[in-house]
Design a protein around this motif. Structure first.
Motif, mmCIF file in Angstrom:
data_model
loop_
_atom_site.group_PDB
_atom_site.id
_atom_site.type_symbol
_atom_site.label_atom_id
_atom_site.label_comp_id
_atom_site.label_asym_id
_atom_site.label_seq_id
_atom_site.Cartn_x
_atom_site.Cartn_y
_atom_site.Cartn_z
ATOM 1 N N GLY A 38 0.827 -1.215 0.000
ATOM 2 C CA GLY A 38 0.000 0.000 0.000
ATOM 3 C C GLY A 38 0.858 1.259 0.000
ATOM 4 O O GLY A 38 2.036 1.233 0.380
ATOM 5 N N GLY A 39 0.240 2.347 -0.437
ATOM 6 C CA GLY A 39 0.879 3.659 -0.319
ATOM 7 C C GLY A 39 2.066 3.905 -1.225
ATOM 8 O O GLY A 39 2.856 4.819 -0.993
ATOM 9 N N VAL A 40 2.206 3.107 -2.281
ATOM 10 C CA VAL A 40 3.377 3.256 -3.153
ATOM 11 C C VAL A 40 3.139 4.250 -4.295
ATOM 12 O O VAL A 40 4.071 4.591 -5.031
ATOM 13 N N GLY A 41 1.886 4.682 -4.464
ATOM 14 C CA GLY A 41 1.617 5.703 -5.491
ATOM 15 C C GLY A 41 0.683 5.276 -6.615
ATOM 16 O O GLY A 41 0.680 5.890 -7.675
ATOM 17 N N ASN A 200 8.390 4.020 -8.279
ATOM 18 C CA ASN A 200 8.056 5.342 -7.729
ATOM 19 C C ASN A 200 8.913 5.623 -6.500
ATOM 20 O O ASN A 200 9.397 4.705 -5.848
ATOM 21 N N MET A 201 9.085 6.890 -6.200
ATOM 22 C CA MET A 201 9.809 7.318 -5.002
ATOM 23 C C MET A 201 11.272 6.883 -5.012
ATOM 24 O O MET A 201 11.833 6.519 -3.992
ATOM 25 N N LEU A 238 11.054 10.957 -5.496
ATOM 26 C CA LEU A 238 10.219 11.504 -4.426
ATOM 27 C C LEU A 238 10.237 13.025 -4.587
ATOM 28 O O LEU A 238 11.296 13.617 -4.745
ATOM 29 N N ASP A 239 9.060 13.620 -4.545
ATOM 30 C CA ASP A 239 9.006 15.063 -4.735
ATOM 31 C C ASP A 239 7.828 15.621 -3.935
ATOM 32 O O ASP A 239 6.683 15.208 -4.163
ATOM 33 N N THR A 246 -1.328 16.610 -5.419
ATOM 34 C CA THR A 246 -2.341 15.556 -5.299
ATOM 35 C C THR A 246 -3.390 15.961 -4.269
ATOM 36 O O THR A 246 -4.593 15.809 -4.496
#
Ligand code: ATP
Ligand code: MG
Ligand code: ZN
Length: 292
Positions: A38-41, A200-201, A238-239, A246
């Motif tokens: 979860g939460g990876v984008g 991502n990230m 990561l930004d 978002t």
């Protein structure tokens, strides 16, 4: 008639399949965005992918298949609720660039109303999003999934006829890759093409000195893609602007001059290339069969 992959066929379900088939016939490409962890984008990728395609003048729909944690309305900045019903079909809301969106969040009384359902109801909700929403003619339907290989992913993979494929979002660390491999395996077991992995990230550039720190490591997604023999679509850093945009409901991709937007557009280009090659191989399969 289309029948869901590996699902038992019951006569009472024929009607449902028929309705879904009718709706989905008008959608050229259907892409599900999934992950292990979860939460990876996923939601970020889904929203920006939808907007990126709309910026190229494609007609795009975005289905929020995350029933317990629906975030698409926030990511797209849609504040409306309770969509209209016309001729028995729910009319999706339109975000900027005409992106049509549907989410369970639109049907909840309050913003913080939780959905407390058991699995069969989740399956039913997703089926209805496919059968009873007036998506209309679309070039792309993007489906934002919750993490993991549960009811939502299974329903999307089984009930969307000719699902073009799944895009897997990962972050570079071992624990995310470990989970992502299961998502890839699930798609392969069900017979859904894996379009590729997005990492991502990957790395954070210090706002003060410009040095990059790889908070979650780097290259994990790329390495996993190699191991699993699936396409690697690209990486995003990561930004903090991704977080704030978002939250504001403005997919970052619309700021075309930004570095992250350019990186994301490259990912979209790669994704479109893979889809074109999937199409190509399907056509040549057909031709091959006709030759015989
Ligand atoms: N590259 C990035 N840089 C910085 N923040 C990011 C990046 N990608 C996503 N985020 C932020 O991380 C948080 C989680 O992202 P998101 O909601 O897209 O993940 P998700 O995989 O959809 O989560 P869930 O599993 O809960 O559905 C959000 O606040 C989002 O703005
Ligand atoms: Mg999400
Ligand atoms: Zn620094």
């Amino acid at each position: 008639m289309f029948q869901p992959r590996k699902a038992p066929v019951h006569p009472m379900l024929q009607e449902l399949y028929k309705k879904i088939e009718e709706r989905m016939k008008k959608v050229k490409y259907k892409i599900a965005v999934m992950s292990g962890k979860g939460g990876v984008g996923k939601t970020t990728v889904s929203a920006n992918l939808a907007f990126a395609l709309a910026m190229r003048n494609y007609k795009v729909g975005l289905l929020d298949a995350d029933i317990y944690g629906p975030d698409i309305p926030i990511a797209l900045g849609i504040k409306e609720k309770f969509p209209m019903v016309m001729n028995g079909a729910v009319i999706p809301f339109k975000a900027h660039l005409g992106v049509r969106a549907m989410s369970i969040q639109f049907l909840l009384e309050e913003d913080d109303t939780p959905v407390i359902w058991r699995g069969p109801l989740v399956t039913k909700a997703i089926q209805q999003f496919l059968s009873d929403v007036a998506w209309g003619e679309l070039d792309y339907l993007i489906v934002d999934l919750p993490p993991g290989t549960g009811d939502e992913a299974l329903t999307v993979m089984q009930y969307i006829p000719k699902l073009t494929g799944v895009v897997i979002v990962v972050t570079p660390q071992k624990i995310a890759i470990h989970d992502a491999k299961k998502a890839v395996k699930m798609a392969q077991m069900i017979g859904v093409p894996v379009i590729g992995i997005i990492e991502n990230m990957r790395g954070f550039r210090c706002l003060h000195c410009g040095k990059i720190t790889y908070i979650f490591g780097q290259g994990g997604g790329e390495q996993a893609a190699k191991e699993l023999n699936i396409p690697f679509l690209g990486a995003l850093p990561l930004d903090p602007r991704i977080v704030s945009l978002t939250d504001e409901g403005k997919p970052f991709i619309t700021n075309t001059e930004e570095d992250i937007s350019k990186k994301f557009m490259q990912i979209v280009n790669n994704l479109l290339k893979v889809i074109a090659s999937l199409e190509g191989s399907k056509n040549s399969e057909k031709e091959g069969k006709e030759d015989k």
